[in-house]
Structures are given as structure tokens and as C-alpha cells.
Design an enzyme around this catalytic site. Sequence first.
Site, PDB file in Angstrom:
ATOM      1  N   GLY A 228       0.792  -1.228   0.000  1.00  0.00           N
ATOM      2  CA  GLY A 228       0.000   0.000   0.000  1.00  0.00           C
ATOM      3  C   GLY A 228       0.820   1.271   0.000  1.00  0.00           C
ATOM      4  CB  SER A 229       4.271   2.227  -0.942  1.00  0.00           C
ATOM      5  OG  SER A 229       4.404   1.865  -2.294  1.00  0.00           O
TER       6      SER A 229
ATOM      7  CG  ASN B 233      -4.113  -0.582 -12.642  1.00  0.00           C
ATOM      8  OD1 ASN B 233      -3.961  -0.909 -11.462  1.00  0.00           O
ATOM      9  ND2 ASN B 233      -3.396  -1.130 -13.610  1.00  0.00           N
TER      10      ASN B 233
ATOM     11  CD  GLU C  92       4.480   2.036  -9.196  1.00  0.00           C
ATOM     12  OE1 GLU C  92       3.419   1.785  -8.609  1.00  0.00           O
ATOM     13  OE2 GLU C  92       5.331   1.164  -9.450  1.00  0.00           O
TER      14      GLU C  92
ATOM     15  NE  ARG D 209     -11.522 -12.143 -12.868  1.00  0.00           N
ATOM     16  CZ  ARG D 209     -11.509 -12.129 -14.211  1.00  0.00           C
ATOM     17  NH1 ARG D 209     -11.354 -13.240 -14.885  1.00  0.00           N
ATOM     18  NH2 ARG D 209     -11.649 -10.998 -14.865  1.00  0.00           N
TER      19      ARG D 209
ATOM     20  CG  HIS E 266       1.295  -1.783 -15.502  1.00  0.00           C
ATOM     21  ND1 HIS E 266       1.013  -3.057 -15.041  1.00  0.00           N
ATOM     22  CD2 HIS E 266       2.314  -1.915 -16.388  1.00  0.00           C
ATOM     23  CE1 HIS E 266       1.823  -3.920 -15.639  1.00  0.00           C
ATOM     24  NE2 HIS E 266       2.614  -3.254 -16.454  1.00  0.00           N
TER      25      HIS E 266
HETATM   26  C1  GAR Z   1       3.199  -1.169  -7.478  1.00  0.00           C
HETATM   27  O1  GAR Z   1       4.453  -1.206  -8.104  1.00  0.00           O
HETATM   28  C2  GAR Z   1       2.095  -1.196  -8.512  1.00  0.00           C
HETATM   29  O2  GAR Z   1       2.405  -0.481  -9.673  1.00  0.00           O
HETATM   30  C3  GAR Z   1       2.010  -2.663  -8.806  1.00  0.00           C
HETATM   31  O3  GAR Z   1       2.136  -3.288  -7.553  1.00  0.00           O
HETATM   32  C4  GAR Z   1       2.945  -2.467  -6.705  1.00  0.00           C
HETATM   33  C5  GAR Z   1       2.176  -2.231  -5.431  1.00  0.00           C
HETATM   34  O4  GAR Z   1       2.964  -1.534  -4.500  1.00  0.00           O
HETATM   35  N1  GAR Z   1       0.772  -2.999  -9.433  1.00  0.00           N
HETATM   36  C6  GAR Z   1       0.660  -3.982 -10.320  1.00  0.00           C
HETATM   37  O5  GAR Z   1       1.593  -4.687 -10.663  1.00  0.00           O
HETATM   38  C7  GAR Z   1      -0.744  -4.173 -10.859  1.00  0.00           C
HETATM   39  N2  GAR Z   1      -0.725  -5.039 -11.977  1.00  0.00           N
HETATM   40  P1  GAR Z   1       2.296  -0.853  -3.244  1.00  0.00           P
HETATM   41  O6  GAR Z   1       1.395  -1.905  -2.590  1.00  0.00           O
HETATM   42  O7  GAR Z   1       3.448  -0.510  -2.357  1.00  0.00           O
HETATM   43  O8  GAR Z   1       1.507   0.340  -3.691  1.00  0.00           O
END
Ligand code: GAR
Length: 217
Positions: free
Chosen positions: A13-14, A108, A175, A66, A110
Site C-alpha cells: 500500500g505504498s 489503475n 508511481e 470473479r 502499472h
Molecule cells: C506497485 O508497483 C504497482 O504499480 C504494482 O504493484 C505495486 C504495489 O505496491 N501494481 C501492479 O503490478 C498491478 N498489476 P504498493 O502496494 O506498495 O503500492
Amino acid sequence: MNLSLGVLASGSGSNLQSILDACAGGSLDARVAVVISDNPDAYALQRGRAAGAAAVVVDPRTSASRAEHDGKVVAVLREHGADTVVLAGYMKLVTPVLLDAFPQRVINIHPALLPSFPGVHIHGEVLEHGVKFSGCTVHFVDAGMDTGPIIIQAVVPVRDDDTPDTLAARVLREEHRIFPQALQYLAEGRLRLAGRRVLLDPPCPSSGTLHNPTVCS
Ligand code: GAR
């Protein structure tokens, strides 16, 4: 418009944290109404609670499909008054049940420069392929996997000594910058869809060409 966000997160969840911080700091006109996870152990749930948001687990093992799972997610989002759905490290593919409930309001992030390298765990593939730049993409979600219209991207160089972890960390820093920014553009009503293109109104274009390695002459 002040956004009411429902954030779906499966892990640390950063990205959620960067959104919570931007809300608290006043650079994002939004509040996180609810954090929903498919993973009871997700640290994102604690981050949400610590910031005063509701935090709810919707366990996929309790649904036969789903679509049924997404029906439960939609119910929780509605219960908490979310008007925008943010996928922040959410590792499940969403279905039309969710997309139809929030048309053009599911966003989203990515960790690659789409349309290259869709999917999950892609930093190793990026290195193996040998591209000189990677980055991250915030996009509207459509029914495909990582195929929706792109709102904003950030580019980072790939270094010769990178590992998947060092590259992931460099991408993640960006991000945390572009996700709150994309949401703020949405909050300001500045995003306009023209076919597959998302136009920013008024425009705020980036300039400058990047080379990696450097062009010396
Ligand atoms: C992030 O790098 C995000 O872009 C990726 O998961 C990570 C979550 O980090 N998402 C995907 O790969 C979705 N397909 P976080 O939990 O620290 O935010």
C-alpha cells in the site's frame, strides 16, 4: 470536485500512502473513503485505518466467480460513498461488474511503460528484454489487462547493474508522484477522452528528449 476514493490494494500500500499523504497535504482534492483488500494480511489495510478510512477485506475464497466477488466489492464501495475506484497494487483482474458500476471512474497504476510489459512481476522481463527505459503508467481501466486509456506516464532509466528490486524501487518512487497527480487532474475535471487518448485541458505538456546512454555529440 472533491473525489471520494475507494482504494483497492492487495499488498504493502505504498501507493495508497502517497494518495493519503497528498489528500492530507492538500495537493489532492479527495478523501479516501474506504480501503478494500482481497488479502487479509495486506499492510494497506493498516495504512487506511491509521488515516481514518474504513478498511474492509473482501475474501475471494467466499465467492464462486470473479463477477460475484466484484459484486461484493461494489456493495462495499457504494456503502462508503465512493465515486472513484483506485487500483493501487490490486492484483486481481476486475470484471465488468465493477467497471459498469463506475463507468470511466476506475483508475489503475502499472509499473511499466504500457502498452509494453503488461501483467504482473514485470521488472525481470524488462531487464531481460534489455530496454533502456522503463517507468510507470496511470490509466483508466477497461475490460482488458492493462489496456485502458493512458492518463500519465513517468520514465526512468534502466541501469546496467539493475536487479528487478533496484528497478522496482526506482519506478515506485515515480508511481508515488504520478498517481496523486492523475487523480488531481480528474478532481479538477481536466481529463477528456478522445478515442483512446486522454487529453488534459488546459494542456500541461512535458518537453525534452531522453537518451540512455547519453548521446555525446
Ligand atoms: C506497485 O508497483 C504497482 O504499480 C504494482 O504493484 C505495486 C504495489 O505496491 N501494481 C501492479 O503490478 C498491478 N498489476 P504498493 O502496494 O506498495 O503500492
